[in-house]
Design an enzyme around this catalytic site. Structure first.
Site, PDB file in Angstrom:
ATOM      1  CD  GLU A 226      -1.915   7.468  16.166  1.00  0.00           C
ATOM      2  OE1 GLU A 226      -2.247   7.662  14.986  1.00  0.00           O
ATOM      3  OE2 GLU A 226      -0.726   7.523  16.541  1.00  0.00           O
ATOM      4  CG  ASP A 227      -3.318   7.117  11.115  1.00  0.00           C
ATOM      5  OD1 ASP A 227      -2.710   6.969  12.201  1.00  0.00           O
ATOM      6  OD2 ASP A 227      -2.728   7.439  10.072  1.00  0.00           O
TER       7      ASP A 227
ATOM      8  NE  ARG B 173       0.109  11.991   4.816  1.00  0.00           N
ATOM      9  CZ  ARG B 173       0.649  11.345   5.862  1.00  0.00           C
ATOM     10  NH1 ARG B 173      -0.089  10.562   6.604  1.00  0.00           N
ATOM     11  NH2 ARG B 173       1.934  11.490   6.146  1.00  0.00           N
TER      12      ARG B 173
ATOM     13  CG  ASP C 149       2.634  -1.053  12.651  1.00  0.00           C
ATOM     14  OD1 ASP C 149       2.711  -2.245  12.982  1.00  0.00           O
ATOM     15  OD2 ASP C 149       3.153  -0.629  11.603  1.00  0.00           O
TER      16      ASP C 149
ATOM     17  CG  PHE D  81       3.113  -0.621   2.755  1.00  0.00           C
ATOM     18  CD1 PHE D  81       2.374   0.540   2.885  1.00  0.00           C
ATOM     19  CD2 PHE D  81       4.490  -0.541   2.804  1.00  0.00           C
ATOM     20  CE1 PHE D  81       2.973   1.766   3.056  1.00  0.00           C
ATOM     21  CE2 PHE D  81       5.117   0.688   2.971  1.00  0.00           C
ATOM     22  CZ  PHE D  81       4.353   1.832   3.101  1.00  0.00           C
TER      23      PHE D  81
END
Ligand code: PRP
Length: 179
Positions: free
Chosen positions: A98-99, A164, A102, A151
């Site tokens: 996973e990047d 990205r 959260d 963010f």
């Protein structure tokens, strides 16, 4: 630095150095066993590409795509599989890539789904973790960095599909997403 960013949180060098370390950890842990890396599209696609090249154990790669119901900036916990694996994972050593972790809701669903397919082992590697944000506890065997609850974009992370491709990770200026 991209003009839409307030500041850089992780430089390209920091990211690549950490991936080299994680790759070495994974290679040490899996040894000569084959490991199936499963990236969750789309954000993790850059990370898996760099990480796979830092692992010396035999590696196979597969992808899943999921979609959260509800607004795209808040995980609802209701997840739908858009693209499933090509591979059968029963008896395999599976490492989900996973990047960012959260709220943890996406991974909670995915891990439950994957566990039902009876892999030999099932672990998670995430490049970033927003520690304070996790609503459900997820045990990640490998974590690249803890990041503040801001963010962040770049290195796979997007806002409205942009940024990205930045090789570093930075905090987006509020006027970009609130304007
Ligand atoms: C991001 C990220 C994780 C998920 C984490 O994906 O790649 O899959 O959100 O959030 P959670 O821990 O709160 O569930 P996103 O839905 O933004 O899709 P993308 O990778 O295509 O950008």
């Amino acid at each position: 630095m991209h003009p839409d960013l307030d500041r850089i949180v992780l430089t390209e060098q920091q990211i690549q150095d950490r991936i080299t370390e994680i790759g070495a950890d994974i290679s040490r842990d899996y040894g000569d066993e084959s490991v199936l890396l499963i990236a969750v599209l789309r954000g993790a696609s850059l990370f898996i590409a760099d990480l796979a090249r830092r692992i010396t154990s035999p590696v196979e790669i597969d992808f899943m795509a999921v979609s959260s119901y509800g607004s795209s900036r808040q995980s609802s916990g209701v997840v739908r599989i858009i693209k499933d694996l090509e591979e059968l994972i029963e008896g395999r050593h599976v490492l989900v890539v996973e990047d960012i972790l959260d709220t943890g809701l996406t991974l909670k669903y995915l891990l439950k789904n994957l566990a039902s397919r009876k892999p030999a082992t099932l672990e998670v590697v995430t490049l970033l973790s927003k520690e304070d944000k996790q609503r459900v506890p997820i045990s990640c065997r490998y974590v690249g960095f803890s990041v503040p609850d801001e963010f962040v974009v770049g290195y796979g992370l997007d806002y409205a599909e942009r940024y990205r491709n930045l090789p570093y990770i930075g905090v987006l200026k509020p006027e970009i997403y609130s304007g």
